[in-house]
Design a protein around this motif. Structure first.
Motif, PDB file in Angstrom:
ATOM      1  N   UNK A 109       1.260  -1.515   0.121  1.00  0.00           N
ATOM      2  CA  UNK A 109      -0.262  -0.003   0.011  1.00  0.00           C
ATOM      3  C   UNK A 109       0.932   0.986  -0.022  1.00  0.00           C
ATOM      4  N   UNK A 110       0.286   2.599  -0.826  1.00  0.00           N
ATOM      5  CA  UNK A 110       1.300   3.311  -0.779  1.00  0.00           C
ATOM      6  C   UNK A 110       1.375   4.679   0.279  1.00  0.00           C
ATOM      7  N   UNK A 111      -0.038   4.441   1.348  1.00  0.00           N
ATOM      8  CA  UNK A 111      -0.272   5.011   2.117  1.00  0.00           C
ATOM      9  C   UNK A 111       0.513   4.595   4.092  1.00  0.00           C
ATOM     10  N   UNK A 113       0.738  -5.845  -4.052  1.00  0.00           N
ATOM     11  CA  UNK A 113      -0.241  -4.621  -3.453  1.00  0.00           C
ATOM     12  C   UNK A 113      -1.344  -4.930  -3.842  1.00  0.00           C
ATOM     13  N   UNK A 114      -1.973  -4.849  -2.562  1.00  0.00           N
ATOM     14  CA  UNK A 114      -3.401  -5.018  -1.902  1.00  0.00           C
ATOM     15  C   UNK A 114      -4.253  -3.774  -1.518  1.00  0.00           C
ATOM     16  N   UNK A 115      -5.491  -3.982  -2.358  1.00  0.00           N
ATOM     17  CA  UNK A 115      -6.284  -2.885  -2.188  1.00  0.00           C
ATOM     18  C   UNK A 115      -7.519  -3.004  -1.390  1.00  0.00           C
ATOM     19  N   UNK A 150      -6.519   4.868  -1.552  1.00  0.00           N
ATOM     20  CA  UNK A 150      -6.041   4.510  -2.475  1.00  0.00           C
ATOM     21  C   UNK A 150      -5.333   4.901  -3.615  1.00  0.00           C
ATOM     22  N   UNK A 151      -5.602   6.193  -3.519  1.00  0.00           N
ATOM     23  CA  UNK A 151      -4.594   7.724  -4.677  1.00  0.00           C
ATOM     24  C   UNK A 151      -3.489   7.535  -4.461  1.00  0.00           C
ATOM     25  N   UNK A 152      -2.838   7.238  -2.914  1.00  0.00           N
ATOM     26  CA  UNK A 152      -1.375   7.572  -2.416  1.00  0.00           C
ATOM     27  C   UNK A 152      -0.444   6.235  -3.337  1.00  0.00           C
ATOM     28  N   UNK A 153      -1.970   4.688  -2.983  1.00  0.00           N
ATOM     29  CA  UNK A 153      -0.900   3.636  -3.705  1.00  0.00           C
ATOM     30  C   UNK A 153      -0.920   3.829  -5.338  1.00  0.00           C
TER      31      UNK A 153
END
Length: 472
Positions: free
Chosen positions: A298-300, A336-338, A348-351
């Motif tokens: 994740x990107x967050x 990646x896990x959404x 999610x936008x950060x990812x």
């Protein structure tokens, strides 16, 4: 699921198993026709490596390995527990074996691997699958001769969850390939990511001795293996349970000193333990491709904290930056896990933003699914499936654009490719992988395990296409 071939069996030297090995050998030798064993594998590369050991042990005790369960006198199903779907699929297949047991009352069915480490699954097997003879957890796979001998001699079921925190050496391995090999360097996991069941079913981290690993890799190279992949739930943690300070970069550097024409891959890495020292070893290596699989998830930062990942977006990007500084041509892939519980649209936008920044060559993406027994399964804010599916579609659309552009840069280049032989879907085409692990389809014949040079003429998001020009 994997196919097991009759290759490269060595002798088992585990003396504790000798009485059981002899007992099973006596049984198989007494048969008018040698009994057959079928091994079915679900899950990751570690499970594939485990199945090669199971097949090797069975063969060393007199079983002939078969690709057909209908011919088998012993069926070993090596299970996966990473997702509920994987467990249900394994149970469904095992359910289909009931009629085989009815036709052959002497058939022995054993369930091995991650799934059977869970108490609720063993209870289900005891109650609803009476034709399953035994269960064998991952940490005691080397005890297959014991379990099999006891079932043969006593005729009693052995549905147990025995585990050990040791490393067994010396068991035979029956490898699926004669040019590509998996080598486990450690077992277990200490990370306890909140979504993951692995630490609960594979136990704590246990590193193999460096000398044993080096000897195994040397033997593979001497036998002609061209691609060797080091395996661990987190290879970057290798050696942390050792008192001598010998860690994964040291092991990788020592393996790189081995003479021969081979490449050395490794998986899976955890960003919290990936070090600049490791990157330096890769950059200086002779046999280590410039290819790195580094799961982001994740990107967050908030989601990473909920996942119990122990790194931040910034730390991850710093590691990527250092990789590209040392190896400008490096290929980077990720997981990646959404739709992790409570993930917002902004998170999610950060990812997506990390994807745009890093420009991964490939991603392995998953919609979060709860796993019983993990902290994340009890978290508030579980995301509806339709929301997760929509996010997944957006993720894949962006990644396809990036991967297509990344691969387009390779058009016109001549790349070294390790041939995998004829394409499974088109016998007139051959396939293989570059050092950077990119799939290549090419014309003109090439044997499995042969190095060839391919000129890339066309690129797509998931593969390259070209013509073989000569041997590398």
């Amino acid at each position: 699921m994997s196919k097991n071939c009759a290759k490269n069996t060595t002798a088992c030297v585990d003396s504790d198993m000798t009485p059981y090995i002899n007992a099973v050998r006596a049984y198989t030798a007494a048969r008018a026709v040698a009994p057959r064993c079928f091994v079915l594998t679900f899950g990751c590369q570690q499970n594939v490596a485990d199945s090669e050991r199971l097949a090797g042990m069975a063969a060393s005790m007199g079983y002939v390995i078969t690709d057909t369960p209908e011919q088998a006198d012993l069926i070993l199903v090596n299970t996966c527990a990473i997702r509920e779907h994987a467990e249900q699929k394994a149970l469904s297949v095992v359910g289909q074996y009931k009629h085989l047991r009815e036709k052959n009352p002497d058939l022995i069915i054993g369930l091995c691997g991650c799934m059977v480490a869970q108490e609720h699954r063993r209870a289900e097997l005891k109650k609803s699958y009476p034709y399953v003879s035994f269960t064998l957890c991952t940490s005691v796979l080397y005890r297959l001769p014991q379990y099999l001998a006891e079932v043969l001699e006593k005729g009693k079921r052995k549905i147990v969850g025995e585990e050990e925190h040791t490393v067994a050496e010396g068991c035979p391995v029956r490898r699926e390939s004669n040019y590509r090999a998996w080598v486990s360097i450690m077992y277990g996991c200490n990370n306890f990511c909140s979504y993951c069941i692995v630490p609960y079913v594979r136990g704590r981290e246990r590193s193999r001795a460096p000398d044993d690993i080096i000897a195994e890799v040397k033997g593979l190279v001497e036998s002609g293996y061209k691609e060797i992949t080091l395996l661990g739930q987190n290879v970057n943690s290798y050696g942390k349970d050792r008192a001598d300070g010998y860690r994964f970069p040291h092991l990788l550097a020592d393996l790189d000193k081995i003479e021969g024409d081979f490449i050395l891959r490794f998986m899976t890495s955890h960003p919290k333990d990936a070090t600049r020292e490791l990157i330096d070893v890769m950059a200086a290596g002779r046999h280590i491709p410039h290819s790195f699989h580094l799961p982001l998830q994740a990107g967050s930062d908030r989601i990473l904290s909920l996942m119990n990942r122990h790194y931040t977006r910034e730390k991850y990007l710093e590691m990527i930056s250092y990789m590209r500084e040392k190896m400008p041509d490096i290929s980077i892939t990720t997981d990646i896990i959404v739709a992790f519980p409570s993930e917002t649209e902004a998170e999610f936008e950060e990812t997506l933003d990390v994807l745009r920044h890093v420009r991964f060559d490939m991603i392995y993406s998953f919609i979060y699914s709860p796993r019983k027994g993990t902290p994340a399964a009890a978290m508030e804010g579980q995301i509806p499936h339709d929301v997760g599916a929509a996010r997944m579609n957006r993720l894949l659309a962006l990644q396809n654009e990036i991967a297509d552009a990344q691969n387009e840069k390779l058009v016109g280049q001549c790349l070294r490719v390790l041939s995998e032989g004829e394409s499974k879907t088109d016998p007139s085409t051959y396939t293989g992988r570059t050092d950077q692990n990119k799939i290549v389809f090419f014309t003109d014949p090439a044997r499995e395990g042969e190095w060839v040079t391919v000129k890339i003429e066309r690129a797509a998001a998931f593969a390259l296409y070209g013509t073989k020009v000569n041997k590398a």
